[in-house]
Design a protein around this motif. Structure first.
Motif, PDB file in Angstrom:
ATOM      1  N   GLN A 271      -1.820   3.595  -1.641  1.00 13.82           N
ATOM      2  CA  GLN A 271      -1.999   4.564  -0.955  1.00 13.82           C
ATOM      3  C   GLN A 271      -3.403   5.608  -1.372  1.00 13.82           C
ATOM      4  O   GLN A 271      -4.597   6.433  -0.665  1.00 13.82           O
ATOM      5  CB  GLN A 271      -1.144   5.108  -1.852  1.00 13.82           C
ATOM      6  CG  GLN A 271       0.011   5.049  -1.270  1.00 13.82           C
ATOM      7  CD  GLN A 271       1.405   5.336  -2.697  1.00 13.82           C
ATOM      8  OE1 GLN A 271       1.113   5.337  -3.967  1.00 13.82           O
ATOM      9  NE2 GLN A 271       2.499   5.416  -2.289  1.00 13.82           N
ATOM     10  N   ILE A 272      -4.402   5.249  -2.219  1.00 16.44           N
ATOM     11  CA  ILE A 272      -5.522   5.634  -2.479  1.00 16.44           C
ATOM     12  C   ILE A 272      -6.379   5.456  -1.640  1.00 16.44           C
ATOM     13  O   ILE A 272      -7.218   5.971  -0.585  1.00 16.44           O
ATOM     14  CB  ILE A 272      -5.990   5.580  -3.620  1.00 16.44           C
ATOM     15  CG1 ILE A 272      -6.041   5.830  -5.138  1.00 16.44           C
ATOM     16  CG2 ILE A 272      -7.356   5.738  -4.082  1.00 16.44           C
ATOM     17  CD1 ILE A 272      -5.944   5.051  -6.254  1.00 16.44           C
ATOM     18  N   HIS A 273      -6.994   4.587  -0.323  1.00 13.84           N
ATOM     19  CA  HIS A 273      -7.526   3.721   0.179  1.00 13.84           C
ATOM     20  C   HIS A 273      -7.266   4.600   1.835  1.00 13.84           C
ATOM     21  O   HIS A 273      -7.720   5.290   2.025  1.00 13.84           O
ATOM     22  CB  HIS A 273      -7.030   2.231   0.835  1.00 13.84           C
ATOM     23  CG  HIS A 273      -8.269   2.284   1.808  1.00 13.84           C
ATOM     24  ND1 HIS A 273      -8.868   1.340   1.548  1.00 13.84           N
ATOM     25  CD2 HIS A 273      -7.250   1.579   3.353  1.00 13.84           C
ATOM     26  CE1 HIS A 273      -9.789   1.415   2.577  1.00 13.84           C
ATOM     27  NE2 HIS A 273      -8.875   1.395   3.806  1.00 13.84           N
ATOM     28  N   ASN A 274      -5.924   4.649   2.249  1.00 13.26           N
ATOM     29  CA  ASN A 274      -4.742   5.966   2.982  1.00 13.26           C
ATOM     30  C   ASN A 274      -5.402   7.190   3.002  1.00 13.26           C
ATOM     31  O   ASN A 274      -5.784   7.361   3.932  1.00 13.26           O
ATOM     32  CB  ASN A 274      -3.921   5.773   3.411  1.00 13.26           C
ATOM     33  CG  ASN A 274      -3.484   3.370   3.679  1.00 13.26           C
ATOM     34  OD1 ASN A 274      -4.444   3.029   4.466  1.00 13.26           O
ATOM     35  ND2 ASN A 274      -1.969   3.604   3.117  1.00 13.26           N
ATOM     36  N   TYR A 275      -5.549   7.581   1.431  1.00  9.11           N
ATOM     37  CA  TYR A 275      -6.095   9.066   1.535  1.00  9.11           C
ATOM     38  C   TYR A 275      -7.469   9.293   2.163  1.00  9.11           C
ATOM     39  O   TYR A 275      -8.066  10.347   2.542  1.00  9.11           O
ATOM     40  CB  TYR A 275      -5.667   9.308   0.011  1.00  9.11           C
ATOM     41  CG  TYR A 275      -5.616  11.092  -0.526  1.00  9.11           C
ATOM     42  CD1 TYR A 275      -5.975  11.907   0.443  1.00  9.11           C
ATOM     43  CD2 TYR A 275      -7.098  11.351  -1.116  1.00  9.11           C
ATOM     44  CE1 TYR A 275      -6.162  13.645   0.375  1.00  9.11           C
ATOM     45  CE2 TYR A 275      -7.321  12.181  -1.554  1.00  9.11           C
ATOM     46  CZ  TYR A 275      -6.391  13.295  -0.632  1.00  9.11           C
ATOM     47  OH  TYR A 275      -7.114  15.182  -0.197  1.00  9.11           O
ATOM     48  N   GLY A 276      -7.954   7.784   1.490  1.00  5.29           N
ATOM     49  CA  GLY A 276     -10.074   8.361   2.163  1.00  5.29           C
ATOM     50  C   GLY A 276      -9.249   8.301   3.406  1.00  5.29           C
ATOM     51  O   GLY A 276     -10.234   9.585   3.647  1.00  5.29           O
ATOM     52  N   ARG A 277      -9.038   7.374   3.867  1.00  8.66           N
ATOM     53  CA  ARG A 277      -9.363   7.504   5.162  1.00  8.66           C
ATOM     54  C   ARG A 277      -8.269   8.481   5.814  1.00  8.66           C
ATOM     55  O   ARG A 277      -8.821   9.247   7.153  1.00  8.66           O
ATOM     56  CB  ARG A 277      -8.059   6.404   5.448  1.00  8.66           C
ATOM     57  CG  ARG A 277      -8.765   4.958   5.479  1.00  8.66           C
ATOM     58  CD  ARG A 277      -9.800   4.680   6.347  1.00  8.66           C
ATOM     59  NE  ARG A 277      -9.999   4.431   8.140  1.00  8.66           N
ATOM     60  CZ  ARG A 277      -9.205   3.801   8.379  1.00  8.66           C
ATOM     61  NH1 ARG A 277      -8.933   2.289   8.184  1.00  8.66           N
ATOM     62  NH2 ARG A 277      -9.303   3.543   9.861  1.00  8.66           N
ATOM     63  N   GLN A 278      -7.998   8.981   5.746  1.00  9.03           N
ATOM     64  CA  GLN A 278      -6.772  10.259   5.873  1.00  9.03           C
ATOM     65  C   GLN A 278      -7.981  11.568   5.813  1.00  9.03           C
ATOM     66  O   GLN A 278      -8.535  12.358   7.051  1.00  9.03           O
ATOM     67  CB  GLN A 278      -6.082  10.890   5.600  1.00  9.03           C
ATOM     68  CG  GLN A 278      -5.510  12.524   5.870  1.00  9.03           C
ATOM     69  CD  GLN A 278      -3.752  12.054   4.687  1.00  9.03           C
ATOM     70  OE1 GLN A 278      -3.399  11.710   4.479  1.00  9.03           O
ATOM     71  NE2 GLN A 278      -3.919  14.053   4.094  1.00  9.03           N
ATOM     72  N   LEU A 279      -8.877  11.572   4.455  1.00 18.46           N
ATOM     73  CA  LEU A 279     -10.137  12.450   4.353  1.00 18.46           C
ATOM     74  C   LEU A 279     -11.112  12.202   5.351  1.00 18.46           C
ATOM     75  O   LEU A 279     -11.765  13.358   6.314  1.00 18.46           O
ATOM     76  CB  LEU A 279     -10.623  12.150   2.908  1.00 18.46           C
ATOM     77  CG  LEU A 279      -9.806  12.756   2.485  1.00 18.46           C
ATOM     78  CD1 LEU A 279     -10.506  12.630   0.567  1.00 18.46           C
ATOM     79  CD2 LEU A 279      -9.435  14.970   2.088  1.00 18.46           C
ATOM     80  N   LEU A 280     -11.732  10.976   5.942  1.00 18.00           N
ATOM     81  CA  LEU A 280     -12.494  10.027   7.057  1.00 18.00           C
ATOM     82  C   LEU A 280     -11.793  11.214   8.409  1.00 18.00           C
ATOM     83  O   LEU A 280     -12.123  11.899   8.968  1.00 18.00           O
ATOM     84  CB  LEU A 280     -12.760   9.570   7.185  1.00 18.00           C
ATOM     85  CG  LEU A 280     -14.030   8.620   5.827  1.00 18.00           C
ATOM     86  CD1 LEU A 280     -13.395   7.271   6.075  1.00 18.00           C
ATOM     87  CD2 LEU A 280     -15.069   9.260   6.235  1.00 18.00           C
ATOM     88  N   ALA A 281     -10.645  10.921   8.339  1.00 22.96           N
ATOM     89  CA  ALA A 281      -9.985  11.428   9.673  1.00 22.96           C
ATOM     90  C   ALA A 281     -10.441  13.141   9.954  1.00 22.96           C
ATOM     91  O   ALA A 281     -10.653  13.731  11.151  1.00 22.96           O
ATOM     92  CB  ALA A 281      -8.900  11.900  10.640  1.00 22.96           C
TER      93      ALA A 281
END
Length: 354
Positions: A271-281
Motif C-alpha cells: 500500500q505504501i509502494h502504491n501510494y508512492g506510485r500514485q504521487l509520481l503519477a
C-alpha cells in the motif's frame, strides 16, 4: 347389474370425452423451427440493462424496403409477435427521456428517415393492432447503407459508460438509435439503496461509495461523511486514504496531509509502494521519494522496496542511484519478476526514465 347402476359406465364415458378432447388439443401441436427464429440481445449501460427480444426474418431473395416492408407504414420491426425492448432504468433515446419499463418496438421506415416508436402495448401480434394512442415515445433517425445482412439483427455498438447505439441491420440498411443513461445519478441512487442493506455494517461498502465519488468528482461532501462512517466501523489505510484525498479535493490540504500520515501508519508495504506510485503519477516527485524511503525504513525485507526507491530517484533524474536500487531489487525478486526487473535495470543504465 342393478338397473340403478347400469348407466354409470356411460356417464363416465361422457365425462371423459371433453377431457380427452382438451388433452388432444394441448398435445396435437408440434414445436418446429420457425421461418423467423426468435433471438435476443442485451447490454448493460452504466447500471441499466437494455434487452431486445425479437424474431429474425430473412431476405430470402425478396425485395425488402419499399416492398415487403412498405415505406410510411408501421412495421413490427421483425416478425411474428411484438418486438420488445426493456430498460431496467430510465434512459434517453436520441436525447428524449423514456422511463424504465418494457415497450413494443415499432418503426415507420422511410427512404431518408425512420420513425422509431416505443409503445406501451407489449402483447400485440406484429403491428396489426398498433394504436398511436399507446405511444410512450417517438424519435426520428437516419438510416445508413450497410453490408448485406441476410437475417435481420439487432446489435449494440459504440458501448460506453453512459451510452450505446442500438443498431438494426437488415438487407443493406442499418438503422442506429442512440441510448444514454445518467450513470452518475443512477449509481448514486443505487449506492444509497445498497447502503441500507447489509453493507451498512461493514467498512468496505462505505469506503467504496466514498471512493466512487472521489474518482468521479461527484457528491463530495456526502462522500466525506461516507468515509467517516467507514472509519468509525474500522480504521484502515484504505478509508483514511480515501478521506484524505477527498479533503484535498475540497480544499483542506492541511488536514488531508495529516490524515494521510495517519493512513500510512496503518499501511502495509504494498500500500505504501502504491501510494508512492500514485504521487509520481501526480508529478509530486519529492514527496514520492519520501514515501519510498519511508517504506524502506519500515519494511526493508520486501523485495520491491528497491523498485520504489529506483522509481523515486529516476523521476528526479538520478539514474545512477536508481540503477543501484533496482539491482538490489533484482537480487531479491521472485523468479517470475526477474526478467522484467532486469529490463528496468538496463533502461536506467542507459539513462532512461522508467
Amino acid at each position: 347389474m342393478p338397473k340403478r347402476t347400469a348407466w354409470l359406465p356411460a356417464l363416465a364415458a361422457l365425462a371423459a370425452a371433453p377431457l380427452a378432447a382438451q388433452v388432444q388439443n394441448q398435445t396435437q401441436g408440434l414445436t418446429l423451427p420457425l421461418a423467423s427464429p426468435p433471438a435476443s440481445v442485451s447490454q448493460r449501460i452504466g447500471l441499466t440493462d437494455v434487452r431486445v427480444d425479437y424474431h429474425r426474418p430473412a431476405v430470402n431473395e425478396r425485395e425488402i424496403w419499399g416492398s415487403l416492408v412498405p415505406y410510411g407504414q408501421v412495421w413490427r420491426t421483425g416478425a411474428n409477435e411484438n418486438t420488445l425492448i426493456t430498460f431496467s432504468g430510465d434512459v434517453t433515446i436520441e436525447g428524449q427521456p423514456l422511463a424504465a419499463g418494457t415497450y413494443g418496438l415499432h418503426t415507420l421506415p422511410g427512404e431518408s428517415e425512420w420513425v422509431v416508436i416505443f409503445s406501451r402495448d407489449t402483447t400485440a401480434w406484429g403491428s396489426f393492432s398498433y394504436d398511436e394512442a399507446n405511444d410512450a415515445l417517438r424519435v426520428t433517425v437516419q438510416p445508413e447503407e450497410a453490408p448485406f445482412q441476410e437475417r435481420m439483427v439487432f446489435a449494440f455498438d459504440d458501448v460506453g459508460s453512459e451510452s450505446a447505439t442500438l443498431a438494426l441491420t437488415w438487407e443493406k440498411v442499418r438503422v442506429p438509435v442512440d441510448i444514454a443513461v445518467d450513470d452518475k445519478a443512477q449509481t448514486l441512487a443505487s449506492i444509497e439503496e445498497q447502503l441500507k442493506g447489509l453493507s451498512q455494517f461493514f467498512w468496505l461498502g462505505w469506503n467504496q461509495a466514498a471512493t466512487y465519488c472521489l474518482q468521479n468528482d461527484v457528491n463530495l461532501e456526502e462522500a466525506v461523511e461516507w468515509a467517516d462512517r467507514s472509519i468509525q466501523i474500522e480504521e484502515r489505510f484504505e478509508n483514511l486514504s480515501t478521506k484524505s484525498q477527498l479533503l484535498a479535493k475540497t480544499g483542506d490540504a492541511e488536514q488531508a496531509a495529516q490524515l494521510m500520515d495517519r493512513a500510512l501508519e496503518k499501511a502495509n508495504p504494498l500500500q505504501i509502494h502504491n501510494y508512492g506510485r500514485q504521487l509520481l503519477a501526480q508529478n509530486d516527485k519529492e514527496r514520492a521519494l519520501e514515501v519510498f524511503r519511508l517504506n524502506a525504513s519500515r519494511h526493508p525485507e520486501a523485495w520491491f522496496i528497491g523498485v520504489g526507491l529506483a522509481r523515486g530517484h529516476a523521476a528526479l533524474g538520478q539514474f545512477g542511484k536508481a540503477a543501484r536500487h533496482m539491482k538490489v531489487a533484482l537480487e531479491k525478486a521472485p523468479e517470475a519478476q526477474k526478467a522484467y526487473i532486469q529490463g528496468l535495470v538496463t533502461q536506467l543504465e542507459q539513462g532512461q526514465n522508467i
